[in-house]
Scaffold this motif. Sequence first.
Motif, PDB file in Angstrom:
ATOM      1  N   GLU A 104       0.811  -1.223   0.000  1.00 59.61           N
ATOM      2  CA  GLU A 104       0.000   0.000   0.000  1.00 59.61           C
ATOM      3  C   GLU A 104       0.842   1.269   0.000  1.00 59.61           C
ATOM      4  OE1 GLU A 104      -3.875  -0.657   2.506  1.00 59.61           O
ATOM      5  OE2 GLU A 104      -2.190  -1.471   3.641  1.00 59.61           O
ATOM      6  N   GLU A 105       2.134   1.127   0.299  1.00 62.42           N
ATOM      7  CA  GLU A 105       2.988   2.306   0.465  1.00 62.42           C
ATOM      8  C   GLU A 105       3.305   2.952  -0.882  1.00 62.42           C
ATOM      9  OE1 GLU A 105       3.929   3.657   3.333  1.00 62.42           O
ATOM     10  OE2 GLU A 105       2.749   2.138   4.379  1.00 62.42           O
ATOM     11  N   PRO A 106       3.041   4.257  -1.023  1.00 62.43           N
ATOM     12  CA  PRO A 106       3.323   4.938  -2.295  1.00 62.43           C
ATOM     13  C   PRO A 106       4.770   5.413  -2.383  1.00 62.43           C
ATOM     14  CG  PRO A 106       2.258   6.458  -0.793  1.00 62.43           C
ATOM     15  CD  PRO A 106       2.348   5.139  -0.067  1.00 62.43           C
ATOM     16  N   ASN A 107       5.271   5.491  -3.619  1.00 57.65           N
ATOM     17  CA  ASN A 107       6.580   6.092  -3.816  1.00 57.65           C
ATOM     18  C   ASN A 107       6.427   7.601  -4.016  1.00 57.65           C
ATOM     19  OD1 ASN A 107       5.689   6.442  -6.448  1.00 57.65           O
ATOM     20  ND2 ASN A 107       7.089   4.967  -7.350  1.00 57.65           N
ATOM     21  N   VAL A 126      -0.424  -9.612  -8.373  1.00 60.16           N
ATOM     22  CA  VAL A 126      -1.681  -8.863  -8.294  1.00 60.16           C
ATOM     23  C   VAL A 126      -2.765  -9.705  -7.621  1.00 60.16           C
ATOM     24  CG1 VAL A 126      -3.539  -7.807  -9.646  1.00 60.16           C
ATOM     25  CG2 VAL A 126      -1.149  -7.418 -10.287  1.00 60.16           C
ATOM     26  N   SER A 127      -2.824 -10.983  -7.970  1.00 58.78           N
ATOM     27  CA  SER A 127      -3.825 -11.874  -7.357  1.00 58.78           C
ATOM     28  C   SER A 127      -3.634 -11.970  -5.852  1.00 58.78           C
ATOM     29  CB  SER A 127      -3.730 -13.268  -7.988  1.00 58.78           C
ATOM     30  OG  SER A 127      -4.144 -13.247  -9.333  1.00 58.78           O
ATOM     31  N   TRP A 132      -5.677 -10.384  -0.560  1.00 52.77           N
ATOM     32  CA  TRP A 132      -5.465  -9.848   0.792  1.00 52.77           C
ATOM     33  C   TRP A 132      -6.375  -8.658   1.050  1.00 52.77           C
ATOM     34  CZ3 TRP A 132      -2.765  -5.071   1.967  1.00 52.77           C
ATOM     35  CH2 TRP A 132      -2.600  -4.857   3.348  1.00 52.77           C
ATOM     36  N   LYS A 133      -6.489  -7.753   0.064  1.00 52.79           N
ATOM     37  CA  LYS A 133      -7.328  -6.568   0.241  1.00 52.79           C
ATOM     38  C   LYS A 133      -7.798  -6.077  -1.128  1.00 52.79           C
ATOM     39  CE  LYS A 133      -6.276  -3.505   3.403  1.00 52.79           C
ATOM     40  NZ  LYS A 133      -5.658  -2.340   4.115  1.00 52.79           N
ATOM     41  N   THR A 134      -9.039  -6.375  -1.467  1.00 53.56           N
ATOM     42  CA  THR A 134      -9.537  -6.002  -2.793  1.00 53.56           C
ATOM     43  C   THR A 134      -9.652  -4.496  -2.975  1.00 53.56           C
ATOM     44  OG1 THR A 134     -11.844  -6.206  -2.076  1.00 53.56           O
ATOM     45  CG2 THR A 134     -10.826  -8.147  -3.083  1.00 53.56           C
ATOM     46  N   SER A 135      -9.771  -3.771  -1.883  1.00 48.88           N
ATOM     47  CA  SER A 135      -9.933  -2.319  -1.991  1.00 48.88           C
ATOM     48  C   SER A 135      -8.684  -1.627  -2.515  1.00 48.88           C
ATOM     49  CB  SER A 135     -10.322  -1.726  -0.633  1.00 48.88           C
ATOM     50  OG  SER A 135      -9.328  -1.975   0.337  1.00 48.88           O
TER      51      SER A 135
END
Length: 264
Positions: A104-107, A126-127, A132-135
């Motif tokens: 989730e961490e952005p660059n 990606v799967s 883990w978290k579809t959102s």
Amino acid sequence: MMMTDASGDTTLHKAVQSQHLDVVKLLVKEDPEFEFLPNHAQETPLYLAAEYDFHDSLINILEYCKKPTYSAGPSNRTPLHAAVIHEHEDCIRSLWRWNNPLCEEPNLWGWNSLHYAVKLGVEDVVSDMLAWKTSLVYLPASNENDWTRAIHIAASEGDINMINKLLNHRPDCRDMFNRNNQNALHVSVLNNQDKVVCSLLDSDKCDSLVDEPDRDGNTPLHLLAVSGNHVPELINHPRAKKMSFIKENQTKRPHICFSSIGCA
């Protein structure tokens, strides 16, 4: 391990770079509480292991260090960013097991590891992330107001399999817009991804995309006319408004009528 050379590399940096696994293991076991600081290039030993696919070194750091750190690397990338960008699958899997939220961490540009995995077509990654978290599909790939999402990235790359994977996890992501109020069909037309256009139109669930105007009032059909491409599936779609006008305050000129290229 606190001493550094002119590049800011510690002994552990050097051990990782030289793939001296016994030394890596010894250094980490000796001081498992140590927070591994980055060198002058903002690379921690863990980041280097991920970037260069030194998987055994990476495993040793993750296994023996009680609190392994992932200080922001170059351009604010995480070790998972580095592993995904370079498609080092073993490192990706190990980092993923160690810390799921890394994805989730952005660059510096707002791109997270999922965005890069979508762009590069790394379907297994990606799967795993979406399981883990579809959102995650809703997170924008921007640090400002771009609002480009994973579905737009897949559309621009022409990756039909990736688009289907995203839609299987979150069907509503087909309706998301970027900063220009463009949906996946707009984006695929703009990037001349005709196969993606046909694939999206093959599902009646995507019919609503056909006549949606973007910020300038352009539907996907308008953009197709400007591109000069000929995609009968879009031109002849029952919801395609061939004679519609673009937004009044942008121009008072109608877009091209497709009767000029043989379509009534």
